[in-house]
Scaffold this active site. Structure first.
Site, mmCIF file in Angstrom:
data_model
loop_
_atom_site.group_PDB
_atom_site.id
_atom_site.type_symbol
_atom_site.label_atom_id
_atom_site.label_comp_id
_atom_site.label_asym_id
_atom_site.label_seq_id
_atom_site.Cartn_x
_atom_site.Cartn_y
_atom_site.Cartn_z
ATOM 1 N N GLY A 128 0.821 -1.209 0.000
ATOM 2 C CA GLY A 128 0.000 0.000 0.000
ATOM 3 C C GLY A 128 0.847 1.247 0.000
ATOM 4 C CB SER A 129 0.102 4.582 1.386
ATOM 5 O OG SER A 129 -1.157 4.722 0.736
#
Length: 733
Positions: A446-447
């Site tokens: 993810g981020s």
């Protein structure tokens, strides 16, 4: 038979032989066959001889043993009873004329039919006469007297018997010496396998120590219980007596004590293990039972003082002290050492004990080496405690935490949740509870992956710390819409603001300018797509999406950390490169190997490579500080919960997905990776929490704050100077 002559035969004196007709009367006892038969060989009548014997004393009555021979010399024949046989008439006359050499005055009588005794073989049978006129009988020549027979010498017989006996005993002695000196090894070896007992001498297993030398797992003295099936009298009764003490079913113990052969031989098996690692007190109770064929010997037992402390990383061993999981399995050949063996002769039956002076051979065991890890026991304990407390808020979750020393890449702590007691590994809800989540937990990061995209763009000159551009709320790529949680509504944003609000749209636009090939190249430089080689077995490698497999939506998903598989340890190592002035250092667990002699051998130096320049790494760290500091009228950064009071922290939040065997799992993976102090980072902490309900994002940042705060205090890192903390503007005017 020749025809008989009409003229009677005469003896030399002129008298006829063989007939009494026409003869002059004779005095009794003189001439005549009947008279001759009435006389003994010595000229006496039988009556006279008997009377004389009665008159003769008994002492003189025993005959001379040489008398028959002497009688032969005198001219008579020896009879079976030792008496002299009467001679013929002619011989009697000759004997009368030989009175000087014989006995005077003895009248010899003649028998018409000589008596032949078994020993009378000196005279040949008379030749048969041919028919014809009978000639006067010729005078027989005088025979020489025969010598008496030579008797055996008893001394010669004794000497011969002695020689034969000595020869026999000498032969036996030579054979015995030959058997003892030449053939004894062959004969002894022929029965040796039936008398041999083999006892294994276990080699002490090396310990696993933390960085300060404190034991995380080590071996202690114990006992093993064994059986000799050939001596066990009643295996079922014996099994029932041992079962409560050993904690093993009686049926299993009885089966082990069944008689069997050594593999590939006809020799009875005389040693089987019944239990390993038995406490010394329990072994004494077993020996007090005095069970036939049951014994104990020195053994070892693996102890883990911390119970679940670093259990997922350390692993455990079997009863035979073989590593099964974790570092125990990875370095089993180093820790195990080489077992020894004692082979000796024993008696049979009730004498089943070592034979004094018999065959005996001992191979001494070689202790294993110890591993000194980079783990700090105290820090590991607090990391596990904090993680367990935070994860308790998200039921059914799986979590991992990693703490790295920035300059060296050493792993100071590596925790997994759930965990287990390495001293009793069977007590787990699922075998997956024993996995090390930091190396086997594969997720879409993810981020947190955005730091890699921004670092590559800085290094390639696509952006600078001062770059700004307008950011839309959504973008559609390959038919898939991407949007931000913090809407910019097309306003111009700064790079720190894009990181603080975790803008997907801004990151996708920067990656588009960078290009997929260069992005993939930097992913590899940061260590994604391949195992780190930390030292744990079964480490997952993750996966990068090759350029030829990109679809239209991949240009949007890959830059923001989707369509990428990575482990918590891989992402922690990537952030460590940012903290270490752009140099990637391979994370590692083993500091050195300590041999049985106490000498340490340092592990190979970790692999390193340059990823970012020091200046770009410093700029990226400064921009990442916005994630934990921006809090204003335009919005709050995503990582405020990770801020550590008194220290500058640079890091990034993430929300990803979990995949198990290639299948997407429900829920989300919340993560936070950061470094402190940001101005000169000393430590990197990574926290990943997956929960089916998606609560991981609310757990990861607070867990990071507590772990980083304790680490900085534990190592007495001075607080940061707050007046030098940067001020960020998200939407520059």
């Amino acid at each position: 038979m020749p025809p008989r002559s009409d003229e009677p035969r005469r003896d030399p004196t002129g008298s006829r032989r063989g007939s009494s007709r026409g003869a002059e009367p004779r005095e009794p006892g003189v001439g005549g066959i009947s008279d001759a038969r009435a006389y003994t060989p010595r000229g006496r009548t039988i009556r006279e001889g008997g009377a004389e014997q009665r008159r003769t004393p008994r002492s003189s009555r025993s005959g001379d043993p040489f008398r028959p021979a002497l009688q032969v010399v005198d001219g008579g024949r020896a009879t079976r009873a030792g008496r002299r046989e009467p001679a013929t008439a002619g011989e009697s006359g000759r004997a009368g004329r030989r009175t000087a050499g014989g006995r005077a005055g003895v009248v010899r009588t003649v028998s018409t039919r000589p008596v032949h005794e078994p020993f009378d073989d000196e005279d040949d049978p008379p030749p048969r006469r041919r028919p014809g006129p009978r000639r006067p009988a010729a005078r027989r020549p005088v025979r020489k007297p025969r010598r008496p027979p030579r008797l055996g010498d008893p001394r010669r017989r004794l000497r011969l018997a002695t020689v034969l006996a000595l020869t026999l005993f000498a032969s036996i002695g030579v054979r015995l010496v030959y058997l003892q000196m030449a053939d004894s090894p062959a004969y002894a070896d022929g029965g040796l396998p039936n008398r041999i007992a083999v006892v294994e001498l276990p080699a002490p297993r090396g310990a696993i120590l933390d960085r300060t030398g404190e034991p995380l797992a080590h071996s202690v003295e114990a006992r093993y219980v064994f059986a000799d099936p050939t001596r066990v009298k009643d295996r079922f009764a014996t099994a029932r007596a041992l079962s409560p003490l050993l904690g093993v079913p009686a049926s299993e113990l009885a089966d082990r004590m069944r008689r069997s052969k050594r593999p590939g031989t006809d020799i009875d098996l005389q040693f089987v293990y019944l239990a390993r690692g038995v406490e010394i007190g329990t072994a004494k109770q077993i020996m007090a039972l005095d069970l036939a064929g049951i014994g104990t010997h020195r053994d070892e037992r693996r102890e883990v003082p911390g119970g679940d402390l670093a259990a997922n990383m350390i692993g455990f061993v079997s009863q035979d002290m073989n590593g099964l999981e974790g570092l125990e399995a990875k370095y089993d050949d180093v820790l195990r050492g080489q077992a020894g063996k004692r082979t000796y002769e024993v008696g049979l039956g009730d004498l089943a004990a070592p034979i004094p002076g018999g065959y005996s051979s001992t191979t001494q065991p070689k202790p294993g080496s110890s591993l000194q890890l980079t783990i700090d026991r105290d820090l590991q304990f607090m990391t596990q405690r904090i993680l367990a407390k935070q994860v308790a808020q998200a039921k059914g979750s799986v979590a991992a935490a990693v703490i790295l020393d920035v300059p060296t890449g050493e792993v100071l702590a590596q925790a997994s949740q759930p965990t287990y007691d390495a001293a009793d590994p069977a007590k787990v809800n699922s075998p997956a509870d024993r996995d090390d989540a930091a190396t086997s937990f594969v997720v879409d990061p993810g981020s947190i992956h955005k730091a890699i995209t921004y670092g590559a763009a800085l290094q390639e000159g696509v952006i600078t710390p001062d770059t700004t551009f307008p950011v839309a709320n959504t973008v559609v790529l390959g038919g898939v819409p991407f949007e931000d949680t913090h809407h910019a509504n097309g306003r111009v944003m700064s790079i720190p603001g894009m990181l603080a609000f975790s803008s997907n749209i801004a990151t996708i636009e920067i990656a588009d300018k960078l290009g997929k090939d260069r992005l993939i190249d930097y992913q590899k430089r940061f260590g994604l797509g391949q195992p780190t080689g930390e030292g744990l077995p079964g480490e997952a490698s993750g996966r990068l999406l090759p350029a030829d497999e990109w679809s239209g939506s991949s240009y949007g998903s890959v830059p923001i950390g989707h369509s990428v598989d990575a482990t918590p340890l891989q992402m922690a190592a990537a952030y460590n490169a940012i903290a270490n002035n752009g140099t990637y250092v391979q994370p590692h667990l083993v500091k050195e190997t300590i041999g049985p002699d106490g000498k340490g051998t340092p592990s190979a130096a970790p692999a390193t490579r340059s990823v970012l320049s020091p200046a770009n790494a410093a700029d990226l760290r400064r921009m990442l500080e916005a994630v934990t500091t921006v809090d204003g009228p335009d919005g709050r950064a995503t990582g405020l919960a990770a801020a550590v009071p008194g220290y500058r922290v640079a890091g990034k939040t993430g929300t990803g997905l979990r995949y198990d065997n290639g299948k997407k799992q429900p829920g989300e993976v919340g993560s936070f990776i950061g470094m402190a102090p940001a101005e000169k980072p000393r430590y990197v902490v990574a926290v990943f929490v997956w929960s089916p309900g998606g609560e991981g994002g609310a757990v990861a940042a607070p867990a990071f704050r507590e772990m980083m705060g304790f680490t900085l205090r534990h190592y007495r890192v001075p607080p940061s100077l707050t007046d030098k903390s940067p001020k960020f503007e998200v939407f520059p005017r």
